[in-house]
Write a protein that holds these residues in place. Structure first.
Motif, mmCIF file in Angstrom:
data_model
loop_
_atom_site.group_PDB
_atom_site.id
_atom_site.type_symbol
_atom_site.label_atom_id
_atom_site.label_comp_id
_atom_site.label_asym_id
_atom_site.label_seq_id
_atom_site.Cartn_x
_atom_site.Cartn_y
_atom_site.Cartn_z
ATOM 1 N N THR A 173 -1.992 -12.333 2.341
ATOM 2 C CA THR A 173 -1.313 -12.673 3.211
ATOM 3 C C THR A 173 -0.766 -11.413 3.985
ATOM 4 O OG1 THR A 173 0.099 -13.320 2.090
ATOM 5 C CG2 THR A 173 -1.113 -15.440 3.186
ATOM 6 N N GLU A 174 0.225 -11.880 4.744
ATOM 7 C CA GLU A 174 1.435 -10.603 4.993
ATOM 8 C C GLU A 174 2.376 -9.993 3.899
ATOM 9 O OE1 GLU A 174 5.632 -9.361 7.695
ATOM 10 O OE2 GLU A 174 4.343 -10.323 8.032
ATOM 11 N N HIS A 175 2.546 -11.396 2.894
ATOM 12 C CA HIS A 175 2.389 -10.961 1.555
ATOM 13 C C HIS A 175 1.725 -10.358 0.617
ATOM 14 C CE1 HIS A 175 5.914 -11.345 -1.476
ATOM 15 N NE2 HIS A 175 4.807 -12.036 -2.000
ATOM 16 N N GLY A 176 1.190 -10.728 0.840
ATOM 17 C CA GLY A 176 -0.024 -10.309 -0.218
ATOM 18 C C GLY A 176 -0.338 -8.553 0.272
ATOM 19 N N MET A 177 -0.273 -8.190 0.909
ATOM 20 C CA MET A 177 -0.604 -7.013 1.796
ATOM 21 C C MET A 177 0.770 -6.100 1.235
ATOM 22 S SD MET A 177 -3.469 -6.209 3.193
ATOM 23 C CE MET A 177 -3.171 -4.996 3.929
ATOM 24 N N SER A 178 1.797 -6.395 0.886
ATOM 25 C CA SER A 178 2.340 -5.167 0.389
ATOM 26 C C SER A 178 2.113 -5.189 -0.516
ATOM 27 C CB SER A 178 4.255 -6.405 -0.068
ATOM 28 O OG SER A 178 3.803 -7.472 -0.534
ATOM 29 N N LEU A 179 1.123 -5.008 -1.971
ATOM 30 C CA LEU A 179 0.915 -5.157 -2.708
ATOM 31 C C LEU A 179 -0.554 -3.803 -2.646
ATOM 32 C CD1 LEU A 179 0.346 -9.242 -4.325
ATOM 33 C CD2 LEU A 179 1.487 -6.542 -5.228
ATOM 34 N N GLU A 180 -0.974 -3.383 -0.761
ATOM 35 C CA GLU A 180 -1.587 -2.473 -1.257
ATOM 36 C C GLU A 180 -1.863 -1.699 -1.940
ATOM 37 O OE1 GLU A 180 -3.860 -1.059 2.936
ATOM 38 O OE2 GLU A 180 -1.516 -1.287 3.795
ATOM 39 N N ASN A 181 -0.448 -0.365 -1.761
ATOM 40 C CA ASN A 181 -0.556 0.184 -2.270
ATOM 41 C C ASN A 181 -0.624 0.099 -3.710
ATOM 42 O OD1 ASN A 181 0.766 1.940 -0.107
ATOM 43 N ND2 ASN A 181 2.675 1.456 0.247
ATOM 44 N N VAL A 182 -0.125 -0.660 -4.438
ATOM 45 C CA VAL A 182 -0.047 -0.573 -5.765
ATOM 46 C C VAL A 182 -1.678 -0.584 -6.006
ATOM 47 C CG1 VAL A 182 0.567 -2.502 -7.551
ATOM 48 C CG2 VAL A 182 1.942 -2.156 -6.009
ATOM 49 N N LEU A 183 -2.385 -1.786 -5.410
ATOM 50 C CA LEU A 183 -4.015 -1.822 -5.257
ATOM 51 C C LEU A 183 -4.804 0.082 -5.178
ATOM 52 C CD1 LEU A 183 -4.503 -4.996 -3.056
ATOM 53 C CD2 LEU A 183 -5.025 -4.607 -6.467
ATOM 54 N N LYS A 184 -4.679 -0.058 -4.396
ATOM 55 C CA LYS A 184 -4.766 1.920 -4.617
ATOM 56 C C LYS A 184 -4.356 2.530 -5.030
ATOM 57 C CE LYS A 184 -4.833 1.742 1.247
ATOM 58 N NZ LYS A 184 -4.144 2.019 2.066
ATOM 59 N N GLU A 185 -3.534 2.748 -5.474
ATOM 60 C CA GLU A 185 -2.829 2.976 -7.012
ATOM 61 C C GLU A 185 -3.283 2.973 -8.011
ATOM 62 O OE1 GLU A 185 -1.154 5.815 -6.787
ATOM 63 O OE2 GLU A 185 -1.328 6.112 -5.211
ATOM 64 N N LEU A 186 -4.343 1.556 -8.381
ATOM 65 C CA LEU A 186 -4.774 1.078 -9.389
ATOM 66 C C LEU A 186 -6.449 2.119 -9.808
ATOM 67 C CD1 LEU A 186 -3.516 -2.296 -10.202
ATOM 68 C CD2 LEU A 186 -3.369 -0.682 -11.515
ATOM 69 N N HIS A 187 -6.821 1.282 -7.825
ATOM 70 C CA HIS A 187 -7.722 1.638 -7.676
ATOM 71 C C HIS A 187 -8.516 3.265 -7.786
ATOM 72 C CE1 HIS A 187 -11.982 2.952 -5.873
ATOM 73 N NE2 HIS A 187 -11.124 3.585 -5.226
ATOM 74 N N TYR A 188 -7.323 4.077 -8.139
ATOM 75 C CA TYR A 188 -7.308 5.448 -7.951
ATOM 76 C C TYR A 188 -6.690 5.877 -9.687
ATOM 77 C CZ TYR A 188 -7.905 6.676 -2.665
ATOM 78 O OH TYR A 188 -8.174 6.461 -1.313
ATOM 79 N N TRP A 189 -6.002 5.287 -9.866
ATOM 80 C CA TRP A 189 -5.262 5.491 -11.571
ATOM 81 C C TRP A 189 -7.104 5.204 -12.398
ATOM 82 C CZ3 TRP A 189 -5.954 2.707 -15.713
ATOM 83 C CH2 TRP A 189 -5.098 3.085 -16.807
ATOM 84 N N GLY A 190 -7.635 3.890 -11.815
ATOM 85 C CA GLY A 190 -8.866 3.662 -12.056
ATOM 86 C C GLY A 190 -9.931 4.562 -12.491
#
Length: 114
Positions: free
Chosen positions: A85-102
């Motif tokens: 959802t749009e609300h879920g997409m607000s986590l997009e940057n968090v998900l990307k950063e977790l991906h790169y950090w991982g």
């Protein structure tokens, strides 16, 4: 400043976020859906190791937290698609950063083991 249960206000917001995203699977499911809507079996293939029962439970929890939506198409048999959802997409940057950090963390840890 204290909020409910004597928690500092900032801790309460972090606690709420962790409650909505807790567990091993929720962030992986959101990451799988970040490229677009998927059906149940597609999510199951993307999120390796998750059982159908657990995936079903996690999808319901993500939907109840308004992070994903479930769309049932009028077909036989019914086709069900899940989307972030749009609300879920607000986590997009968090998900990307977790991906790169991982990726960085995996490289660093595996580099130490060698």
């Amino acid at each position: 400043m204290l909020e409910e249960g004597g928690c500092p206000k900032t801790m309460l917001s972090i606690s709420d976020a962790l409650e909505a995203l807790d567990g091993r699977w929720k962030l992986l499911i959101l990451f799988a859906l970040s490229d677009g809507p998927l059906r149940f079996k597609q999510i199951s293939r993307e999120v390796m190791g998750i059982t159908d029962k657990t995936l079903s439970k996690e999808l319901k929890l993500l939907e109840s937290n308004l992070l994903i939506s479930r769309h049932v198409y009028d077909t036989f048999p019914p086709t069900v698609e899940y989307a972030i959802t749009e609300h879920g997409m607000s986590l997009e940057n968090v998900l990307k950063e977790l991906h790169y950090w991982g990726l960085h963390h995996r490289k660093k840890v595996l580099g130490k083991v060698s």
